[in-house]
Design a protein around this motif. Structure first.
Motif, mmCIF file in Angstrom:
data_model
loop_
_atom_site.group_PDB
_atom_site.id
_atom_site.type_symbol
_atom_site.label_atom_id
_atom_site.label_comp_id
_atom_site.label_asym_id
_atom_site.label_seq_id
_atom_site.Cartn_x
_atom_site.Cartn_y
_atom_site.Cartn_z
ATOM 1 N N CYS A 428 47.433 -37.050 -40.630
ATOM 2 C CA CYS A 428 48.664 -36.656 -39.945
ATOM 3 C C CYS A 428 48.657 -35.159 -39.634
ATOM 4 C CB CYS A 428 49.886 -36.989 -40.797
ATOM 5 S SG CYS A 428 50.143 -38.751 -41.052
ATOM 6 N N SER A 429 49.322 -34.784 -38.548
ATOM 7 C CA SER A 429 49.451 -33.378 -38.157
ATOM 8 C C SER A 429 50.912 -33.081 -37.823
ATOM 9 C CB SER A 429 48.557 -33.063 -36.954
ATOM 10 O OG SER A 429 47.190 -33.213 -37.273
ATOM 11 N N PRO A 430 51.741 -32.854 -38.834
ATOM 12 C CA PRO A 430 53.166 -32.631 -38.574
ATOM 13 C C PRO A 430 53.460 -31.225 -38.057
ATOM 14 C CG PRO A 430 52.722 -32.484 -40.911
ATOM 15 C CD PRO A 430 51.434 -32.897 -40.267
ATOM 16 N N PHE A 431 54.592 -31.091 -37.368
ATOM 17 C CA PHE A 431 55.081 -29.802 -36.876
ATOM 18 C C PHE A 431 56.414 -29.529 -37.567
ATOM 19 C CE2 PHE A 431 57.491 -27.448 -33.459
ATOM 20 C CZ PHE A 431 56.861 -26.232 -33.678
ATOM 21 N N GLY A 452 47.492 -33.570 -43.505
ATOM 22 C CA GLY A 452 46.843 -32.563 -42.663
ATOM 23 C C GLY A 452 45.531 -32.039 -43.202
ATOM 24 N N THR A 453 44.934 -32.725 -44.186
ATOM 25 C CA THR A 453 43.688 -32.221 -44.783
ATOM 26 C C THR A 453 42.436 -32.856 -44.173
ATOM 27 O OG1 THR A 453 43.855 -33.879 -46.558
ATOM 28 C CG2 THR A 453 44.803 -31.702 -46.980
ATOM 29 N N SER A 457 42.820 -32.352 -38.405
ATOM 30 C CA SER A 457 44.250 -32.457 -38.702
ATOM 31 C C SER A 457 44.743 -31.128 -39.279
ATOM 32 C CB SER A 457 44.517 -33.580 -39.707
ATOM 33 O OG SER A 457 44.103 -34.820 -39.192
ATOM 34 N N LYS A 458 46.028 -30.847 -39.092
ATOM 35 C CA LYS A 458 46.599 -29.606 -39.632
ATOM 36 C C LYS A 458 48.119 -29.682 -39.615
ATOM 37 C CE LYS A 458 45.984 -27.395 -35.117
ATOM 38 N NZ LYS A 458 45.308 -26.288 -34.406
#
Length: 468
Positions: A428-431, A452-453, A457-458
């Motif tokens: 997952c890459s949340p904002f 995000g790992t 991903s970030k």
């Protein structure tokens, strides 16, 4: 024992208003002074204990002693954010003490790895136990009772957890709700039956059992300056003061009624009494039976752990059967509910620990400040809805391999959700917008879950505000 903060200012010095401005606004200066004079023990610096310690240190409790006799395991790394792979095998509190004490240099932190004794706990105002069985809790609770010390305990098991409070035989509550005292203008006071009507039918917002005082009343002036009067609410704009004004002059006009926060005392049950005859605070009103079920399940869990040296293995049918044998016949607990508890009890989830640790620290602050009504008895927490639908469908025949520990910092999360879930959330890459107190809590939880790992991903975060 080692200690920091020897050169700090003494308790009697002025509170740093800039540092604690928001807390002073919410709690008041008196409550803040009490926090700055408190001495608290937090025992068990695992996932729940580190949350409690972090919150109390940031909250400005003057003296916080961090105690633990257990060593770091892979399971701890799933939710104890101050521990790392290099700490495996080390004492938990020794491994993270320096990180906790640097959170607030106006708090004196003390480290202890000695077994708890009656003499050791006598100097504290509040004793908080985490990661300990009910047998151990009962023993410490008796010591606390005999020394007039407030006792709080908490623990988590996968998707479930609890907080317990015993604040003694006569705990004083100065302010029941922390809200500003209400004040209303009056239209009429019926001295014969005690009914008091607000001006133009305004909502008084009072409750039966509240106390009021009167000012600027004309006619029955004896009410002005009268000691606080206990009321009974009749409707939204009328309350009754009984026969207090029966022999006073007739009301003519004007006046105001001001709510008065009158301190009162509450009697608590000991933990030993509460295990046999519990008092529950409801967590979810759609789950009326859940607290009673969890009360028995946690007792069975500690018995299983004592007999087997560990909690049931994740989604192990064999261990689940052994656990089920420890459950009582009454109350009858649904098989699916007890199976989920057993299967996930070795899990260690940071979001769950964050909630339980936050509530526990809040209850400790209530015990110290006498501000707002504390928890009485048990609060059991049930997050069963978080179990993925896929896992829920496979309860009868789970794939144990998907949940087995791999000596990995995500072992505690995989024990509940499975490794396939762990791998998915890593992608997952949340904002995130906002890096204040809540934003940082969210970031901490995301980081501990491994979000995000994965490669490519970030986590992206932005915040337009500046630090004040």
């Amino acid at each position: 024992m080692s200690q920091n903060g020897d050169t700090k200012q003494e308790l009697s010095d002025v509170i740093d208003v800039n540092l604690y401005s928001r807390q002073i606004y919410a709690l008041g200066q008196t409550a803040m002074f009490r926090l700055r004079s408190a001495n608290v023990l937090v025992s068990g610096i695992g996932s729940v204990g580190v949350e409690v310690a972090k919150n109390l240190v940031l909250g400005g409790v003057r003296n916080v002693t961090l105690h633990d006799t257990k060593n770091v395991t892979w399971n701890d790394l799933s939710a104890q954010y101050y521990l790392h792979e290099d700490d495996i095998g080390k004492n938990r509190v020794e491994a993270c003490f320096s990180k906790i004490e640097e959170l607030n240099d106006s708090v004196t932190c003390t480290l202890s790895t000695e077994p708890l004794t009656h003499d050791l706990i006598k100097k504290f105002n509040v004793v908080i136990l985490t990661d300990s069985s009910f047998d151990e809790q009962v023993r410490i609770n008796k010591w606390a009772r005999s020394s007039d010390i407030c006792f709080i305990s908490a623990d988590a098991a996968g998707l479930f957890g609890y907080v317990f409070a015993d604040l003694g035989d006569a705990f004083r509550i100065d302010d029941v709700d922390g809200e500003p005292p209400k004040e209303v203008w009056l239209e009429h006071i019926n001295t014969s039956n005690g009914d008091v009507t607000t001006l133009d039918g305004a909502l008084h917002g009072l409750e039966t059992g509240d106390y009021v005082q009167f000012v600027e009343v004309k006619g029955c002036t004896e009410l002005n300056g009268h000691e606080p009067i206990k009321i009974t609410v009749k409707n939204k704009s009328v309350f009754n003061i009984g026969d207090v004004a029966a022999n006073y002059g007739e009301y003519t006009e004007g006046g105001r009624a001001k709510q008065v926060k009158v301190p009162f005392e509450v009697k608590y049950k000991t933990l030993e009494e509460s295990l046999k005859d519990p008092t529950f605070l409801e967590w979810d009103f759609l789950k009326f039976e859940s607290p009673a079920h969890l009360h028995e399940l946690f007792q069975a869990l500690y018995k299983y752990e004592k007999e087997n040296g560990s909690r049931p293995q994740p989604f192990s049918a064999t261990d689940g059967e052994g656990f089920a044998k420890l459950l009582p016949n009454e109350p009858e607990i649904p098989k699916e509910f007890s199976s989920i508890f057993s299967f996930t009890s070795s899990g260690n989830l940071q979001p769950v620990a964050s909630i339980i640790g936050g509530i526990t620290a809040q209850e400790a602050m209530k015990a110290i400040t006498h501000h707002t009504t504390p928890l009485k008895g048990f609060l059991y927490i049930d997050n069963i809805e978080a179990l993925p639908a896929k896992v829920h469908k496979e309860l009868e025949n789970p794939n144990e391999t998907n949940f087995k520990p791999r000596n990995n910092r995500y072992d505690g999360q995989a024990a509940v959700f499975g490794w396939d879930f762990v791998e998915e959330v890593q992608k997952c890459s949340p904002f995130i917008v906002g890096a204040g107190a809540i934003g940082c809590e969210l970031l901490k939880n995301y980081a501990m879950m491994g979000i995000g790992t994965a490669e490519d991903s970030k986590i992206k975060i932005t915040d337009m505000d500046q630090i004040e």
